[in-house]
Design a protein around this motif. Structure first.
Motif, PDB file in Angstrom:
ATOM      1  N   SER A 110       0.866  -1.309   0.048  1.00 45.11           N
ATOM      2  CA  SER A 110      -0.077  -0.037   0.019  1.00 45.11           C
ATOM      3  C   SER A 110       0.991   1.209  -0.053  1.00 45.11           C
ATOM      4  N   LEU A 111       1.882   1.147   0.799  1.00 37.11           N
ATOM      5  CA  LEU A 111       2.608   2.326   1.049  1.00 37.11           C
ATOM      6  C   LEU A 111       3.509   2.766  -0.401  1.00 37.11           C
ATOM      7  N   LEU A 112       3.864   1.416  -1.064  1.00 38.08           N
ATOM      8  CA  LEU A 112       4.556   1.825  -2.283  1.00 38.08           C
ATOM      9  C   LEU A 112       3.810   2.195  -3.479  1.00 38.08           C
ATOM     10  N   ALA A 113       2.451   1.629  -3.378  1.00 37.76           N
ATOM     11  CA  ALA A 113       1.213   2.094  -4.300  1.00 37.76           C
ATOM     12  C   ALA A 113       0.783   3.566  -4.260  1.00 37.76           C
ATOM     13  N   LEU A 114       0.781   3.858  -3.144  1.00 33.71           N
ATOM     14  CA  LEU A 114       0.316   5.403  -2.589  1.00 33.71           C
ATOM     15  C   LEU A 114       1.535   6.340  -3.195  1.00 33.71           C
ATOM     16  N   ARG A 115       2.732   5.949  -2.920  1.00 34.24           N
ATOM     17  CA  ARG A 115       3.734   6.827  -3.454  1.00 34.24           C
ATOM     18  C   ARG A 115       3.683   6.757  -4.795  1.00 34.24           C
ATOM     19  N   ALA A 116       3.712   5.391  -5.570  1.00 31.92           N
ATOM     20  CA  ALA A 116       3.869   5.798  -7.031  1.00 31.92           C
ATOM     21  C   ALA A 116       2.436   6.242  -7.647  1.00 31.92           C
ATOM     22  N   ALA A 117       1.361   6.296  -6.981  1.00 36.35           N
ATOM     23  CA  ALA A 117       0.072   7.148  -7.376  1.00 36.35           C
ATOM     24  C   ALA A 117       0.479   8.625  -7.350  1.00 36.35           C
ATOM     25  N   LEU A 118       0.852   8.886  -6.307  1.00 33.91           N
ATOM     26  CA  LEU A 118       1.333  10.391  -6.074  1.00 33.91           C
ATOM     27  C   LEU A 118       2.289  11.049  -7.104  1.00 33.91           C
ATOM     28  N   TYR A 119       3.289  10.292  -7.224  1.00 35.10           N
ATOM     29  CA  TYR A 119       4.321  10.714  -8.250  1.00 35.10           C
ATOM     30  C   TYR A 119       3.595  10.796  -9.702  1.00 35.10           C
ATOM     31  N   ARG A 120       2.823   9.654 -10.075  1.00 32.74           N
ATOM     32  CA  ARG A 120       2.225   9.653 -11.331  1.00 32.74           C
ATOM     33  C   ARG A 120       1.042  10.877 -11.434  1.00 32.74           C
ATOM     34  N   ASP A 121       0.287  11.193 -10.373  1.00 30.60           N
ATOM     35  CA  ASP A 121      -0.734  12.197 -10.798  1.00 30.60           C
ATOM     36  C   ASP A 121      -0.033  13.835 -10.237  1.00 30.60           C
ATOM     37  N   MET A 122       0.889  13.826  -9.630  1.00 23.52           N
ATOM     38  CA  MET A 122       1.164  14.898  -8.702  1.00 23.52           C
ATOM     39  C   MET A 122       2.656  15.530  -9.234  1.00 23.52           C
TER      40      MET A 122
END
Ligand SMILES: [Zn+2]
Length: 185
Positions: A19-31
């Motif tokens: 979950s931590l890595l998915a959250l991080r990857a999603a933030l980099y992708r969208d932000m």
């Protein structure tokens, strides 16, 4: 055998690494680059509770507070604590005018999701607050090597804001952090 850390009593929740890595990857992708500051802010906000948890963890082992532990004892206990809380092992050191925190197995890093820059910003926030409490002064933290960019370890530099800004600016000009730090001696 030592008791495992009591999560609710320490204001901690177990989050899976996925979950931590998915959250991080999603933030980099969208932000984009803004993700870094958001992750750092979140990490910084939790540093106090983590420091308190470490203090209680030491006390449960009959040890004194983090501020009064001898340096070598602090280093070995801190790595034990971070490993037990799932983050990974740490190796504390010093380089010229800054302190270093190295880890070859840090949970926020993700070699399978490569980045072109160091990516453990949540951790940088945590370490700034955690070690700032120990030093009793504001600390700036910058990650200069990261497993997410193919390095064998994550390396964080901890120092005052002015030194860290000079290192940051020098690195932006293509100078290595080692050379930039040597110039701060
Ligand atoms: Zn990293």
């Amino acid at each position: 055998m030592q008791q495992p850390i009591d999560l609710p009593a320490n204001d901690l929740v177990a989050v899976t690494r996925d979950s931590l890595l998915a959250l991080r990857a999603a933030l980099y992708r969208d932000m984009g680059p803004n993700a870094a500051a958001l992750l750092q802010e979140a990490g910084y906000a939790g540093g106090g509770a983590l420091f308190d948890a470490f203090t209680r963890w030491l006390s449960a082992r009959g040890l004194s507070s983090p501020e009064t532990l001898p340096a070598a004892e602090f280093a070995s206990r801190a790595t034990e604590f971070f490993r037990e809380t799932g983050w990974g092992s740490i190796d504390l050191g010093a380089l010229d005018t800054v302190a270093t925190v190295d880890s070859t197995d840090w949970a926020e890093s993700d070699p399978s999701h490569p980045l072109e820059f160091p990516g453990c910003y949540y951790t940088a926030g945590v370490l700034a607050d955690f070690f700032g409490r120990l030093a009793a002064e504001p600390l700036a933290v910058m990650e200069v090597e990261c497993r997410s960019m193919g390095s064998p370890r994550c390396r964080f530099l901890l120092g005052n804001g002015e030194t860290m800004q000079r290192v940051y600016d020098a690195m932006a000009d293509g100078v290595t952090y080692e050379d930039a730090l040597a110039a701060t001696r």
